[in-house]
Design an enzyme around this catalytic site. Structure first.
Site, short mmCIF file in Angstrom:
data_model
loop_
_atom_site.label_atom_id
_atom_site.label_comp_id
_atom_site.label_asym_id
_atom_site.label_seq_id
_atom_site.Cartn_x
_atom_site.Cartn_y
_atom_site.Cartn_z
N ASP A 36 10.21 0.64 6.72
CA ASP A 36 9.87 0.96 8.10
C ASP A 36 9.09 -0.15 8.78
O ASP A 36 8.63 -1.10 8.14
CB ASP A 36 9.09 2.29 8.16
CG ASP A 36 8.00 2.40 7.09
OD1 ASP A 36 7.67 1.37 6.48
OD2 ASP A 36 7.49 3.51 6.89
N HIS A 42 5.37 13.06 4.56
CA HIS A 42 6.33 12.10 5.10
C HIS A 42 6.64 11.00 4.09
O HIS A 42 5.82 10.66 3.24
CB HIS A 42 5.90 11.53 6.46
CG HIS A 42 4.78 10.56 6.43
ND1 HIS A 42 3.61 10.75 7.13
CD2 HIS A 42 4.62 9.37 5.79
CE1 HIS A 42 2.80 9.71 6.92
NE2 HIS A 42 3.40 8.86 6.11
C1 F6R Z 1 5.01 3.04 4.62
C2 F6R Z 1 5.45 4.33 4.14
C3 F6R Z 1 4.57 5.53 4.31
C4 F6R Z 1 3.43 5.54 3.30
C5 F6R Z 1 2.57 6.78 3.46
C6 F6R Z 1 1.39 6.79 2.51
O1 F6R Z 1 6.02 2.07 4.39
O2 F6R Z 1 6.49 4.42 3.62
O3 F6R Z 1 5.36 6.68 4.15
O4 F6R Z 1 3.96 5.50 2.01
O5 F6R Z 1 2.09 6.86 4.78
O6 F6R Z 1 0.53 5.76 2.85
P1 F6R Z 1 -0.71 5.36 1.94
O7 F6R Z 1 -0.14 4.71 0.72
O8 F6R Z 1 -1.49 4.39 2.77
O9 F6R Z 1 -1.45 6.61 1.63
#
Ligand code: F6R
Length: 235
Positions: A67, A137
């Site tokens: 993304d 998500h």
């Molecule tokens: C970003 C992505 C998001 C993150 C998610 C968790 O490329 O795919 O879905 O994996 O927002 O983010 P963190 O790891 O910062 O808790």
């Protein structure tokens, strides 16, 4: 589904990195699906260490990120392109032209169509790294009343913008839209590794993998993937 629980973030990162390193060793031109966010940083650090030790060669590897924010220049230090360059690409011997991140500056419809074509041309993703958001998500596939399939533009939910505001000067600077690959591309990866850490992620990981499969929890569809490893760290 394989479920691994670790005590520490370092152990989670090491196990995830091992799976990616093994993929590259067995298939030097593998297509790696990559994610941004806090969770995978340790995995990238570990891959850099393996590269520096001479154990993994990225010279023929291709990467496809999940993304990117709409409207952010790739040179902006909050863009996901910048994040990937900083945490991984500039620290290993990967060809910059073999690294793909959606272009947040292109007209969004065009950026999405081009991205799907790119992934198809590369032959699909061999191994996909995923984090998970507190609302379930994946990429920027937010809770919805149906699963979005192809690469698409998404309006970011208030909770996702609030969670990401820590990286920006204020919440007003967090972009309101993003480009994300859809659940079809993610589900088509030959193998998936989802990493999550900390008590705050425990409930959503449980709900995603033990609850009902529903677009209200986008990650829940991963239960149907034939080759998924979930690595959860208590810390
Ligand atoms: C970003 C992505 C998001 C993150 C998610 C968790 O490329 O795919 O879905 O994996 O927002 O983010 P963190 O790891 O910062 O808790």
């Amino acid at each position: 589904m394989e479920w691994i629980t670790t005590e520490t973030y370092a152990e989670m990162s090491r196990k995830a990195a091992n799976l990616f390193a093994a993929t590259v060793i067995l298939k030097p031109n593998a297509v790696l699906g990559l994610a941004t966010g806090s969770t995978p940083i340790g995995t990238y650090d570990r891959l850099v260490e393996m590269y520096k030790a001479g154990d993994v060669d990225f010279s023929r590897v291709r990467t496809v990120n999940l993304d990117e924010y709409c409207g952010l220049d790739p040179a902006n230090d909050q863009s996901y392109r910048w994040f990937m360059n900083h945490h991984l690409f500039h620290r290993i011997n990967i060809e910059p032209s073999n690294t793909y991140v959606p272009n947040g500056l292109l007209e969004p419809e065009r950026a999405c169509a081009e991205y799907d074509q790119t992934i198809e041309r590369l032959g699909g993703v061999d191994i996909q790294l995923l984090g998970i958001g507190l609302n379930g998500h994946i990429g920027f596939n937010e809770p919805h009343d149906s699963f979005d399939l192809g690469t698409h533009v998404i309006k970011l939910s208030d909770s996702t913008r609030a969670a990401n505001a820590r990286f920006f000067a204020s919440i007003d600077e967090v972009p309101k839209a993003a480009i994300t690959v859809g659940m079809r591309t993610i589900m088509q990866a030959k193998r998936i590794v989802l990493v999550a850490n900390g008590p705050q992620k425990y409930e959503i990981v449980k709900r995603a993998f033990e609850g009902e499969v529903t677009p209200a929890v986008p990650a829940s569809i991963l239960q149907l993937h034939p080759n998924i490893t979930v690595i959860y760290s208590k810390e």
